[in-house]
Design a protein around this motif. Structure first.
Motif, mmCIF file in Angstrom:
data_model
loop_
_atom_site.group_PDB
_atom_site.id
_atom_site.type_symbol
_atom_site.label_atom_id
_atom_site.label_comp_id
_atom_site.label_asym_id
_atom_site.label_seq_id
_atom_site.Cartn_x
_atom_site.Cartn_y
_atom_site.Cartn_z
ATOM 1 N N PRO A 1 14.726 -6.110 11.054
ATOM 2 C CA PRO A 1 14.668 -4.652 10.916
ATOM 3 C C PRO A 1 15.707 -4.086 9.942
ATOM 4 N N HIS A 2 16.917 -4.687 9.903
ATOM 5 C CA HIS A 2 17.950 -4.124 9.028
ATOM 6 C C HIS A 2 17.709 -4.479 7.560
ATOM 7 N N ARG A 3 16.704 -5.290 7.284
ATOM 8 C CA ARG A 3 16.424 -5.640 5.880
ATOM 9 C C ARG A 3 15.085 -5.089 5.402
ATOM 10 N N ILE A 4 14.316 -4.475 6.319
ATOM 11 C CA ILE A 4 12.941 -4.125 5.949
ATOM 12 C C ILE A 4 12.890 -3.148 4.767
ATOM 13 N N LEU A 5 13.803 -2.171 4.765
ATOM 14 C CA LEU A 5 13.752 -1.176 3.693
ATOM 15 C C LEU A 5 14.052 -1.824 2.342
ATOM 16 N N GLU A 6 15.082 -2.674 2.334
ATOM 17 C CA GLU A 6 15.429 -3.380 1.092
ATOM 18 C C GLU A 6 14.258 -4.242 0.613
ATOM 19 N N THR A 7 13.635 -4.934 1.558
ATOM 20 C CA THR A 7 12.513 -5.811 1.193
ATOM 21 C C THR A 7 11.340 -4.999 0.660
ATOM 22 N N LEU A 8 11.090 -3.848 1.283
ATOM 23 C CA LEU A 8 9.996 -2.992 0.796
ATOM 24 C C LEU A 8 10.321 -2.471 -0.604
ATOM 25 N N ARG A 9 11.589 -2.082 -0.806
ATOM 26 C CA ARG A 9 11.979 -1.572 -2.127
ATOM 27 C C ARG A 9 11.861 -2.669 -3.187
ATOM 28 N N SER B 1 9.901 -5.237 -3.037
ATOM 29 C CA SER B 1 8.469 -5.518 -3.228
ATOM 30 C C SER B 1 7.855 -4.478 -4.147
ATOM 31 N N LEU B 2 8.258 -3.224 -3.931
ATOM 32 C CA LEU B 2 7.746 -2.140 -4.778
ATOM 33 C C LEU B 2 8.121 -2.391 -6.244
ATOM 34 N N GLU B 3 9.372 -2.795 -6.437
ATOM 35 C CA GLU B 3 9.849 -3.046 -7.802
ATOM 36 C C GLU B 3 9.023 -4.156 -8.471
ATOM 37 N N ILE B 4 8.677 -5.176 -7.693
ATOM 38 C CA ILE B 4 8.007 -6.341 -8.293
ATOM 39 C C ILE B 4 6.481 -6.214 -8.315
ATOM 40 N N PHE B 5 5.910 -5.693 -7.234
ATOM 41 C CA PHE B 5 4.440 -5.615 -7.162
ATOM 42 C C PHE B 5 3.907 -4.272 -7.678
ATOM 43 N N GLY B 6 4.772 -3.262 -7.735
ATOM 44 C CA GLY B 6 4.346 -1.931 -8.188
ATOM 45 C C GLY B 6 4.076 -1.008 -7.011
ATOM 46 N N THR C 1 0.126 2.273 0.232
ATOM 47 C CA THR C 1 0.698 1.625 -0.953
ATOM 48 C C THR C 1 2.168 1.326 -0.644
ATOM 49 N N LEU C 2 2.767 0.488 -1.451
ATOM 50 C CA LEU C 2 4.189 0.186 -1.225
ATOM 51 C C LEU C 2 5.025 1.448 -1.380
#
Ligand code: SAM
Length: 281
Positions: free
Chosen positions: A167-175, A177-182, A204-205
């Protein structure tokens, strides 16, 4: 081949939240074995007490010393049935057990699964993303640079991807992912599956990042993240191709528009010509 006098190693799934998801056969098998290997004896004792299972519990991890797995194999070899459970869900799925199962197989000991809950499969079953083929990734690296590197490697994967995330990493991981996948890439987040505060976010991401930023509860509990695979090149050509074809058809005859669309997209001229005729009609 299983030698006749050996016991069986049962790999038993347990609930990922709601205890009602414990399958009856899991209870029967756990009540029947000689002993139960688990990750954390205190944690698993609560589950066993709930189901009135009174069996010796001992800790097993894949990184436990070889002696401990040799011990289990020796007990199995002398005819005892042993069950392996994890803290929650299906053992071996981002959980210990692989080395033990491998050792048992090498010794010709029967290894039988007792299927049940698995967070990855539960999330995938409600994500609304293609499930004909999918890739289970499990946990991403905790460090940003390594996480981004793995995501980068996954950017070209055509199938749906399933991740476990803290849970403490989900936001970073989503961000990341957004940077890489769009920002337009489709994703899905299953949180606290089968528990009181279960929530499911899809979009969407960019939408997922906004939703998780806006609600800190989304950064609590247990989370499965599902990401769509890259659109197949065929379908992206078709989507772009149709757009281009429509524009050209406004200015040119069907054959010319189809030929130009095929040149621009690398697609098939005949196919675009048929599409042009259909669009004209
Ligand atoms: N073996 C387990 C299984 O079959 O799902 C997974 C174990 S792994 C160590 C734990 C991770 O699974 C959590 O960090 C979370 O990502 C995911 N998970 C487990 N239970 C969950 C639940 N109820 N809701 C959402 N995710 C869950």
């Amino acid at each position: 081949m299983n030698s006749n006098q050996s016991g069986t190693l049962y790999i038993v799934a347990t609930p990922i939240g709601n205890l009602g998801d414990m399958v009856p056969r899991a209870v029967e098998i756990l009540q029947s074995v000689t002993a139960i290997a688990c990750e954390d004896t205190r944690h698993s004792k609560k589950l066993l007490d709930h189901f009135a299972i009174d069996k010796p519990l001992f800790a097993y991890h894949d990184h436990s010393d070889k002696k401990s797995s040799d011990n289990i194999i020796a007990r199995l070899s002398s005819g005892n049935d042993i069950a392996l459970i994890s803290d929650a869900g299906t053992p071996l799925i981002s959980d210990p057990g692989y080395r033990l199962v491998r050792a048992a197989r090498q010794q010709g000991i029967a290894v039988i699964p007792v299927p049940g809950a698995c967070a990855a499969i539960a999330a995938l079953s409600v994500a609304g993303l293609p499930t004909d083929r999918f890739r289970f990734i499990g946990f991403l690296p905790a460090k940003t640079t390594q996480r981004k590197k793995v995501l980068q490697e996954l950017a070209a994967v055509p199938e749906t991807m399933v991740f476990y995330e803290a849970p403490h990493r989900i936001l970073e991981t989503l961000r990341d992912s957004l940077e890489i996948f769009g920002g337009e890439h489709s994703g899905f987040m299953a949180r606290e599956v089968s528990k009181t505060f279960e929530t499911y976010l899809h979009g969407t991401l960019a939408e997922l990042v906004t939703a998780v930023e806006a609600d800190s509860n989304q950064q609590r509990g247990e989370i499965v993240l599902v990401l769509a695979g890259r659109e197949s090149s065929d379908s992206s050509v078709t989507v772009d191709g149709e757009k281009i074809l429509r524009l050209l058809l406004g200015e040119l005859p069907a054959a010319k528009a189809a030929a130009l669309t095929a040149k621009i997209t690398g697609g098939d001229k005949k196919q675009f010509y048929q599409m042009a005729l259909a669009l004209k009609n």
